[in-house]
Design a protein around this motif. Structure first.
Motif, PDB file in Angstrom:
ATOM      1  N   SER A 117     -62.290 -22.220 -23.505  1.00 49.70           N
ATOM      2  CA  SER A 117     -61.368 -23.277 -23.125  1.00 49.70           C
ATOM      3  C   SER A 117     -61.364 -23.470 -21.617  1.00 49.70           C
ATOM      4  O   SER A 117     -61.407 -24.604 -21.116  1.00 49.70           O
ATOM      5  CB  SER A 117     -59.962 -22.939 -23.626  1.00 49.70           C
ATOM      6  OG  SER A 117     -59.036 -23.930 -23.245  1.00 49.70           O
ATOM      7  N   ALA A 135     -56.839 -31.173 -27.314  1.00 50.66           N
ATOM      8  CA  ALA A 135     -56.618 -29.839 -26.760  1.00 50.66           C
ATOM      9  C   ALA A 135     -55.528 -29.826 -25.697  1.00 50.66           C
ATOM     10  O   ALA A 135     -54.699 -28.907 -25.660  1.00 50.66           O
ATOM     11  CB  ALA A 135     -57.925 -29.293 -26.185  1.00 50.66           C
ATOM     12  N   ALA A 158     -54.232 -25.340 -25.805  1.00 46.25           N
ATOM     13  CA  ALA A 158     -55.625 -25.788 -25.789  1.00 46.25           C
ATOM     14  C   ALA A 158     -56.555 -24.797 -26.470  1.00 46.25           C
ATOM     15  O   ALA A 158     -57.602 -25.176 -27.002  1.00 46.25           O
ATOM     16  CB  ALA A 158     -56.080 -26.029 -24.350  1.00 46.25           C
ATOM     17  N   ARG A 206     -57.720 -25.379 -30.106  1.00 43.58           N
ATOM     18  CA  ARG A 206     -58.630 -26.487 -30.442  1.00 43.58           C
ATOM     19  C   ARG A 206     -60.022 -26.254 -29.831  1.00 43.58           C
ATOM     20  O   ARG A 206     -60.320 -26.671 -28.711  1.00 43.58           O
ATOM     21  CB  ARG A 206     -58.033 -27.783 -29.923  1.00 43.58           C
ATOM     22  CG  ARG A 206     -58.577 -29.150 -30.461  1.00 43.58           C
ATOM     23  CD  ARG A 206     -59.726 -29.064 -31.406  1.00 43.58           C
ATOM     24  NE  ARG A 206     -60.150 -30.327 -31.954  1.00 43.58           N
ATOM     25  CZ  ARG A 206     -61.376 -30.831 -31.781  1.00 43.58           C
ATOM     26  NH1 ARG A 206     -62.279 -30.202 -31.063  1.00 43.58           N
ATOM     27  NH2 ARG A 206     -61.707 -31.960 -32.366  1.00 43.58           N
TER      28      ARG A 206
END
Length: 400
Positions: free
Chosen positions: A78, A108, A115, A118
């Protein structure tokens, strides 16, 4: 409850308490649940469901270790995606190109509560057709990006995007899109215009990133799952729809009108029916999910959404074979296809563009690979009957 069904239910209604279902799992069930959800990119949601239900103590040690590994990976991924996104946005902005980051970025960083829930396989950037090739070349010219070795080589006339780019610093894949869909959706320009015109701004790491509006993103998710990918993007689609609605930004009367104008009303009904079957609470009454014809298509969609990448690729191969040759796949169709290779495929195998006549040197290797893929698809059970059902669903989605 089979682990596959539990994955669909967690994806369709992530905020529900799944304690009872988790209590019923044996060791084998836990292992299947965790490994499948990892492969389908919904393990962060399954991890969240376990924590919300207070069932961490039930997780077998090997599964707990896999979940912990995934937590670390997703946290790094991420962060890496965010850095890669802001860097490419900054580079293009210096040349007055301001793309819209599609689907996952908004989900996200706006729609999902975290976030890290996702996962993103790549970063999709939509630009106007007039600047797409220039944007691609600008990135390559920096020396930090290169055309990915796994991608085909083609130009603007081939599809909805240009060849994949690899960010050599982070390993993140970037896709420069000039359209949203290349599968014969006549009303596509309406959604493309909506994505550009209604784009919103999101600030990440001090950089302004343009993302689609709630309506444009929702409609893109619906179209992407049905007309474009035949649900082979997996159960994550169900979670995306849930969180896209959770913020309360959807005007359902307007969205249904927009879906009708774009001829994706049946796509909307299909994803809503599949989500509702597995406990989704976001589906409003204005979306009609009744009818025997729709129910039959939901069965097919459910089978498709649970396929792994290998299975999805083989089933897609048989659908494409049928659509190209205008008849159901069989030996005769395969033979006919063997004499009409894709120029893009031949050129890519030789590391050259599709217009180069030397591409034909790749024909023997292409033919062997094609035959192997056909046989693999047949072994998976992609019979004429199963392909016919899938094509019937696609025809139903496209017809009004």
């Amino acid at each position: 409850m089979p682990p596959e069904t539990l994955i669909l239910r967690i994806s369709a209604c992530p905020d529900r308490d799944f304690g009872v279902e988790l209590d019923a799992l044996d060791v084998a069930g836990w292992q299947t649940l965790v490994s499948l959800s990892r492969d389908m990119r919904v393990l962060p949601l399954v991890d969240r469901a376990i924590t919300r239900a207070g069932r961490q103590g039930l997780v077998p040690a090997d599964c707990a270790a896999l979940i912990e590994d995934q937590r670390r990976f997703q946290a790094m991924s991420s962060f890496g995606n965010q850095i890669a996104l802001t860097q490419v946005i900054d580079i293009l902005a210096r040349h007055a190109i301001h793309p819209v980051a599609l689907k996952g970025v908004r989900l996200a960083h706006i729609d999902y509560p975290d976030a890290r829930l996702r996962p993103m396989r790549d970063i999709d950037l939509l630009v106007s057709p007039e600047v797409a090739e220039r944007a691609q070349q600008l990135l390559v010219d920096t020396g930090d990006y290169e055309v990915a070795e796994w991608t085909n080589l083609y130009g603007m006339d081939y599809g909805h995007q240009l060849p994949d780019l690899l960010d050599k610093r982070s390993g993140v894949t970037l896709e420069v899109h000039h359209r949203l869909n290349a599968r014969g959706w006549v009303q596509e320009p309406l959604l493309v215009r909506m994505v550009h015109d209604d784009a919103q701004e999101l600030v990440l790491s001090g950089k302004t990133v343009r993302v689609p509006s709630a309506h444009a993103n929702f409609l893109h998710l619906v179209e992407h799952a049905t007309l474009h990918h035949f649900f082979d993007n997996g159960p994550l689609t169900l979670a995306d729809l849930h969180f896209a609605v959770a913020g309360g930004k959807v005007d359902w009367s307007l969205l249904v009108k927009q879906a009708a104008e774009m001829r994706v009303m049946r796509s909307l009904q299909l994803v809503a029916a599949l989500a509702r079957r597995h406990g989704a609470t976001w589906v409003p009454d204005i979306i009609d999910t009744s009818g025997s014809a729709l129910s039959g298509h939901v069965d097919i969609a459910e089978q498709a959404i649970l396929r792994d990448e290998y299975e999805a690729d083989r089933f897609a191969f048989m659908r494409r074979l049928s659509l190209r040759k205008g008849q159901l796949p069989g030996l005769l169709t395969a033979i006919r296809a063997a004499f009409t290779p894709s120029p893009v495929s031949l050129g890519s195998m030789m590391g050259m563009r599709q217009t180069n006549p030397l591409r034909w040197l790749a024909y023997p290797a292409w033919l062997i690979a094609r035959a192997a893929k056909y046989q693999a698809a047949r072994r998976l059970g992609t019979t004429s009957a199963s392909t016919a059902r899938e094509l019937a669903m696609l025809n139903w989605l496209h017809s009004h």
